[in-house]
Scaffold this active site. Structure first.
Site, PDB file in Angstrom:
ATOM      1  N   HIS A  89      27.966  33.148  -6.796  1.00 56.45           N
ATOM      2  CA  HIS A  89      28.868  32.267  -6.049  1.00 56.45           C
ATOM      3  C   HIS A  89      28.023  31.492  -5.038  1.00 56.45           C
ATOM      4  O   HIS A  89      27.054  32.036  -4.495  1.00 56.45           O
ATOM      5  CB  HIS A  89      29.941  33.092  -5.333  1.00 56.45           C
ATOM      6  CG  HIS A  89      31.048  32.239  -4.780  1.00 56.45           C
ATOM      7  ND1 HIS A  89      30.912  31.525  -3.618  1.00 56.45           N
ATOM      8  CD2 HIS A  89      32.290  31.966  -5.249  1.00 56.45           C
ATOM      9  CE1 HIS A  89      32.035  30.849  -3.384  1.00 56.45           C
ATOM     10  NE2 HIS A  89      32.892  31.102  -4.365  1.00 56.45           N
ATOM     11  N   GLU A 138      31.729  25.063 -10.143  1.00 60.11           N
ATOM     12  CA  GLU A 138      32.308  24.950  -8.803  1.00 60.11           C
ATOM     13  C   GLU A 138      31.361  24.155  -7.900  1.00 60.11           C
ATOM     14  O   GLU A 138      30.376  24.708  -7.407  1.00 60.11           O
ATOM     15  CB  GLU A 138      32.563  26.358  -8.241  1.00 60.11           C
ATOM     16  CG  GLU A 138      33.743  26.385  -7.314  1.00 60.11           C
ATOM     17  CD  GLU A 138      34.132  27.772  -6.830  1.00 60.11           C
ATOM     18  OE1 GLU A 138      35.044  28.356  -7.422  1.00 60.11           O
ATOM     19  OE2 GLU A 138      33.534  28.254  -5.867  1.00 60.11           O
TER      20      GLU A 138
HETATM   21  O1  G3P Z   1      35.724  31.424  -5.691  1.00 56.29           O
HETATM   22  C1  G3P Z   1      36.554  30.316  -5.638  1.00 56.29           C
HETATM   23  C2  G3P Z   1      36.382  29.621  -4.353  1.00 56.29           C
HETATM   24  O2  G3P Z   1      35.047  29.395  -3.990  1.00 56.29           O
HETATM   25  C3  G3P Z   1      37.168  28.345  -4.285  1.00 56.29           C
HETATM   26  O3  G3P Z   1      37.467  28.156  -2.937  1.00 56.29           O
HETATM   27  O4  G3P Z   1      38.854  27.480  -1.072  1.00 56.29           O
HETATM   28  O5  G3P Z   1      37.993  25.764  -2.652  1.00 56.29           O
HETATM   29  O6  G3P Z   1      39.780  27.345  -3.391  1.00 56.29           O
HETATM   30  P1  G3P Z   1      38.594  27.117  -2.494  1.00 56.29           P
END
Ligand code: G3P
Length: 219
Positions: A89, A138
């Protein structure tokens, strides 16, 4: 499937990890959507003792039994009831690819499923060879965003991600800034098998309302 990462900023909302998982479980049941709470290592045992959901942990380390102070041993969380683990992550990176590779191997060997995060296409192309259970795209700059989601801003990249993940037969998850049913719909429509969310649910005054909205995106 909906991964809900219970990041530590939840404390301010008045809904603790235990109660949040109870809410997630009841919504998962009502909506018949697979929701996976992803919790801190110290919460795995307690939460998995009452919840029927798959409980995942946010991180494990590469270490073996031995003299390693403060590391998270994959065996320990597996024995506590974790079904899977996040790895790489953007808020918890390994020192280098070798460490990540070893942690992934260790997690897999003890029987944990894995979700490995990639911040961009270049990283994803490298990490796909680990053959994790899931790979997530992500972009770190959109994590926690209240105004713009990965599904809105990075559709072109997501389309490239799909091609790579299909080629390697690794299901992919999308995350960062997801906060509506429409974001979920767009993500699934682009070929993702699920989404990863955190702040929309974890920092909400009414987490049930937010999670009910997100599961609408699966209908
Ligand atoms: O692990 C998922 C997370 O990093 C996403 O965060 O707050 O953008 O939904 P958020």
């Amino acid at each position: 499937m909906l991964f809900v990462n219970l990041k530590t900023y939840q404390q301010g909302t008045g809904v603790d990890a235990i109660n949040l998982v109870r809410i997630l479980e009841s919504v998962a049941h009502e909506a018949q959507v697979k929701i996976i709470p992803v919790v801190q290592a110290s919460d795995v045992r307690e939460i998995s003792s009452f919840s029927k959901l798959e409980i995942w942990v946010q991180h494990v380390d590469w270490v073996e039994y031995g003299a390693h102070t403060g590391f998270i041993l994959p065996e320990a969380v597996f024995e506590d009831g974790a079904i899977g683990t996040f790895l790489n992550h953007s808020e918890h990176k390994f020192k280098d690819f070798k460490e990540l590779e070893k942690a992934h191997q260790r997690a897999t060997n003890v029987g944990l499923k894995t979700l490995v995060f990639a911040a961009d296409l270049e990283e994803l192309r490298k990490l796909i060879y680990l053959k994790p259970t899931y790979i997530a795209y992500e972009p770190p700059d959109l994590i926690g965003s209240k105004t713009i989601s990965v599904a809105q801003a990075k559709l072109e990249i997501i389309n490239k991600v799909v091609k790579i993940t299909n080629l390697h037969d690794v299901p992919f998850i999308v995350g960062a800034g997801i906060r509506s049913a429409q974001d979920v719909r767009k993500s699934l429509g682009s070929g993702a098998v699920g989404v990863a969310v955190s702040s929309d649910v974890v920092t909400a005054k009414d987490p049930r309302k937010e999670i009910l909205d997100l599961v609408e995106g699966f209908r």
